[in-house]
Design a protein around this motif. Structure first.
Motif, PDB file in Angstrom:
ATOM      1  N   MET A  27      15.791 -23.260  38.197  1.00 10.55           N
ATOM      2  CA  MET A  27      17.023 -22.645  38.654  1.00 10.55           C
ATOM      3  C   MET A  27      17.961 -22.453  37.472  1.00 10.55           C
ATOM      4  O   MET A  27      18.256 -23.387  36.737  1.00 10.55           O
ATOM      5  N   GLN A  28      18.428 -21.231  37.267  1.00 13.87           N
ATOM      6  CA  GLN A  28      19.330 -20.917  36.160  1.00 13.87           C
ATOM      7  C   GLN A  28      20.777 -21.147  36.585  1.00 13.87           C
ATOM      8  O   GLN A  28      21.142 -20.957  37.741  1.00 13.87           O
ATOM      9  N   LEU A  29      21.583 -21.526  35.624  1.00 13.57           N
ATOM     10  CA  LEU A  29      23.009 -21.698  35.830  1.00 13.57           C
ATOM     11  C   LEU A  29      23.644 -20.317  35.999  1.00 13.57           C
ATOM     12  O   LEU A  29      23.417 -19.428  35.192  1.00 13.57           O
ATOM     13  N   ILE A  30      24.408 -20.131  37.067  1.00 17.39           N
ATOM     14  CA  ILE A  30      25.075 -18.847  37.301  1.00 17.39           C
ATOM     15  C   ILE A  30      26.544 -19.020  36.941  1.00 17.39           C
ATOM     16  O   ILE A  30      27.240 -19.844  37.528  1.00 17.39           O
ATOM     17  N   ILE A  31      26.988 -18.237  35.966  1.00 15.83           N
ATOM     18  CA  ILE A  31      28.357 -18.322  35.489  1.00 15.83           C
ATOM     19  C   ILE A  31      29.053 -16.999  35.786  1.00 15.83           C
ATOM     20  O   ILE A  31      28.501 -15.935  35.581  1.00 15.83           O
ATOM     21  N   LYS A  32      30.268 -17.093  36.246  1.00  9.90           N
ATOM     22  CA  LYS A  32      31.097 -15.910  36.481  1.00  9.90           C
ATOM     23  C   LYS A  32      32.215 -15.914  35.447  1.00  9.90           C
ATOM     24  O   LYS A  32      32.776 -16.966  35.149  1.00  9.90           O
ATOM     25  N   PRO A  33      32.572 -14.756  34.908  1.00  8.97           N
ATOM     26  CA  PRO A  33      33.671 -14.731  33.941  1.00  8.97           C
ATOM     27  C   PRO A  33      34.993 -15.089  34.614  1.00  8.97           C
ATOM     28  O   PRO A  33      35.193 -14.830  35.797  1.00  8.97           O
ATOM     29  N   SER A  34      35.863 -15.702  33.837  1.00  9.25           N
ATOM     30  CA  SER A  34      37.190 -16.078  34.303  1.00  9.25           C
ATOM     31  C   SER A  34      38.199 -15.541  33.295  1.00  9.25           C
ATOM     32  O   SER A  34      38.324 -16.068  32.193  1.00  9.25           O
ATOM     33  N   PHE A  35      38.888 -14.476  33.675  1.00 12.59           N
ATOM     34  CA  PHE A  35      39.784 -13.800  32.751  1.00 12.59           C
ATOM     35  C   PHE A  35      41.204 -14.352  32.877  1.00 12.59           C
ATOM     36  O   PHE A  35      41.717 -14.475  33.987  1.00 12.59           O
ATOM     37  N   PRO A  36      41.846 -14.644  31.747  1.00 12.47           N
ATOM     38  CA  PRO A  36      43.187 -15.225  31.802  1.00 12.47           C
ATOM     39  C   PRO A  36      44.282 -14.212  32.145  1.00 12.47           C
ATOM     40  O   PRO A  36      45.367 -14.600  32.561  1.00 12.47           O
ATOM     41  N   THR A  37      44.000 -12.918  31.956  1.00 13.41           N
ATOM     42  CA  THR A  37      44.990 -11.887  32.278  1.00 13.41           C
ATOM     43  C   THR A  37      44.285 -10.677  32.892  1.00 13.41           C
ATOM     44  O   THR A  37      43.072 -10.499  32.741  1.00 13.41           O
ATOM     45  N   LYS A  38      45.074  -9.858  33.531  1.00  7.72           N
ATOM     46  CA  LYS A  38      44.544  -8.604  34.087  1.00  7.72           C
ATOM     47  C   LYS A  38      44.085  -7.685  32.957  1.00  7.72           C
ATOM     48  O   LYS A  38      43.099  -6.957  33.107  1.00  7.72           O
ATOM     49  N   LEU A  39      44.757  -7.729  31.807  1.00  6.75           N
ATOM     50  CA  LEU A  39      44.340  -6.910  30.656  1.00  6.75           C
ATOM     51  C   LEU A  39      42.945  -7.299  30.175  1.00  6.75           C
ATOM     52  O   LEU A  39      42.132  -6.426  29.848  1.00  6.75           O
ATOM     53  N   HIS A  40      42.667  -8.606  30.106  1.00 10.67           N
ATOM     54  CA  HIS A  40      41.325  -9.062  29.723  1.00 10.67           C
ATOM     55  C   HIS A  40      40.280  -8.506  30.697  1.00 10.67           C
ATOM     56  O   HIS A  40      39.243  -7.980  30.296  1.00 10.67           O
ATOM     57  N   GLU A  41      40.587  -8.627  31.979  1.00  5.96           N
ATOM     58  CA  GLU A  41      39.658  -8.163  33.006  1.00  5.96           C
ATOM     59  C   GLU A  41      39.473  -6.648  32.946  1.00  5.96           C
ATOM     60  O   GLU A  41      38.346  -6.142  33.021  1.00  5.96           O
ATOM     61  N   ASP A  42      40.577  -5.915  32.790  1.00  6.86           N
ATOM     62  CA  ASP A  42      40.489  -4.455  32.713  1.00  6.86           C
ATOM     63  C   ASP A  42      39.646  -4.008  31.521  1.00  6.86           C
ATOM     64  O   ASP A  42      38.830  -3.087  31.645  1.00  6.86           O
ATOM     65  N   LEU A  43      39.835  -4.652  30.374  1.00  6.04           N
ATOM     66  CA  LEU A  43      39.068  -4.276  29.195  1.00  6.04           C
ATOM     67  C   LEU A  43      37.593  -4.643  29.359  1.00  6.04           C
ATOM     68  O   LEU A  43      36.713  -3.876  28.968  1.00  6.04           O
ATOM     69  N   ALA A  44      37.319  -5.782  29.957  1.00  3.10           N
ATOM     70  CA  ALA A  44      35.925  -6.167  30.211  1.00  3.10           C
ATOM     71  C   ALA A  44      35.254  -5.157  31.148  1.00  3.10           C
ATOM     72  O   ALA A  44      34.104  -4.761  30.927  1.00  3.10           O
ATOM     73  N   GLU A  45      35.967  -4.723  32.180  1.00  2.00           N
ATOM     74  CA  GLU A  45      35.406  -3.738  33.115  1.00  2.00           C
ATOM     75  C   GLU A  45      35.208  -2.381  32.449  1.00  2.00           C
ATOM     76  O   GLU A  45      34.202  -1.709  32.687  1.00  2.00           O
ATOM     77  N   LEU A  46      36.148  -1.986  31.604  1.00  2.00           N
ATOM     78  CA  LEU A  46      36.000  -0.748  30.847  1.00  2.00           C
ATOM     79  C   LEU A  46      34.763  -0.814  29.952  1.00  2.00           C
ATOM     80  O   LEU A  46      33.970   0.135  29.893  1.00  2.00           O
ATOM     81  N   THR A  47      34.600  -1.945  29.299  1.00  4.80           N
ATOM     82  CA  THR A  47      33.445  -2.151  28.415  1.00  4.80           C
ATOM     83  C   THR A  47      32.147  -2.098  29.218  1.00  4.80           C
ATOM     84  O   THR A  47      31.190  -1.431  28.831  1.00  4.80           O
ATOM     85  N   ARG A  48      32.125  -2.783  30.345  1.00  2.67           N
ATOM     86  CA  ARG A  48      30.949  -2.760  31.223  1.00  2.67           C
ATOM     87  C   ARG A  48      30.612  -1.339  31.641  1.00  2.67           C
ATOM     88  O   ARG A  48      29.466  -0.892  31.516  1.00  2.67           O
ATOM     89  N   ASP A  49      31.619  -0.610  32.124  1.00  3.26           N
ATOM     90  CA  ASP A  49      31.388   0.748  32.609  1.00  3.26           C
ATOM     91  C   ASP A  49      30.850   1.655  31.505  1.00  3.26           C
ATOM     92  O   ASP A  49      29.987   2.505  31.760  1.00  3.26           O
ATOM     93  N   TYR A  50      31.329   1.466  30.298  1.00  2.00           N
ATOM     94  CA  TYR A  50      30.861   2.285  29.177  1.00  2.00           C
ATOM     95  C   TYR A  50      29.388   1.977  28.880  1.00  2.00           C
ATOM     96  O   TYR A  50      28.562   2.886  28.764  1.00  2.00           O
ATOM     97  N   PHE A  51      29.065   0.699  28.747  1.00  2.00           N
ATOM     98  CA  PHE A  51      27.731   0.336  28.277  1.00  2.00           C
ATOM     99  C   PHE A  51      26.643   0.424  29.337  1.00  2.00           C
ATOM    100  O   PHE A  51      25.493   0.705  28.997  1.00  2.00           O
ATOM    101  N   ILE A  52      26.964   0.215  30.608  1.00  3.09           N
ATOM    102  CA  ILE A  52      25.888   0.292  31.612  1.00  3.09           C
ATOM    103  C   ILE A  52      25.377   1.717  31.782  1.00  3.09           C
ATOM    104  O   ILE A  52      24.292   1.924  32.318  1.00  3.09           O
TER     105      ILE A  52
END
Length: 182
Positions: free
Chosen positions: A1-26
């Motif tokens: 069984m693998q450890l499942i980790i979810k990201p925890s963003f300290p600000t909405k800006l961190h989360e928005d940039l992570a989502e932008l990055t995800r959308d670009y690369f996927i």
């Protein structure tokens, strides 16, 4: 069984940039998995924390293709409003993004030379990372191969090399009378 980790963003800006990055690369066919790494996966991120991400490419992606993916990203992100807003939010707001292929190869640790980052890379990129979307098949294969880290033979080899390297460095420390009380 693998450890499942979810990201925890300290600000909405961190989360928005992570989502932008995800959308670009996927959208890039050579990309297997978009990963958040370091403090945002360990629950230790604060508003001044960097956003650290790794983009795992599929097997067979060449070094030139990886460089082209990186170059295209740099062009895209340079004037991207979400990125600029994040960057302006703090003097410490940096996006650290690595394009990786998952080729983890232990090197021989020579006496007097620094150790490699073999365990750190596997830990940060495979064990304690949080996929932003579905885990790609290459990521799953790497988890199966490296977790819970490596086989006993390699563990003993690495431990001996690191022990030898540390002892070599310690042997070069001159003990004086003033240091003998430590």
């Amino acid at each position: 069984m693998q450890l499942i980790i979810k990201p925890s963003f300290p600000t909405k800006l961190h989360e928005d940039l992570a989502e932008l990055t995800r959308d670009y690369f996927i959208a890039i066919p050579n990309v297997d998995t978009v990963l958040v790494v370091n403090s945002c996966t360990r629950g230790q991120a604060v508003p001044e924390s960097d956003l650290d991400m790794s983009i795992l490419v599929k097997p067979g992606t060449t070094a030139i293709e990886m460089k082209n993916i990186e170059g295209s990203w740099q062009t895209y992100i340079a004037n991207q409003p979400t990125f600029l807003k994040y960057k302006e939010s703090s003097p410490f707001a940096h996006l650290h993004l690595d394009i990786i292929n998952g080729d983890y190869t232990p090197t021989k640790i020579e006496r007097g030379e620094p150790i490699d980052y073999f365990e750190i890379e596997i830990g940060n990129q495979i064990c304690y990372s949080a996929p932003m979307e579905n885990e790609g098949s290459h990521f799953q294969t790497l988890q199966s191969k490296w977790l819970p880290y490596y086989n006993e033979e390699l563990r003993l080899q690495r431990l001996k090399m690191i022990n030898d390297a540390c002892n070599y460095d310690l042997d070069h420390i001159k003990i004086s009378q003033t240091n003998s009380r430590l």
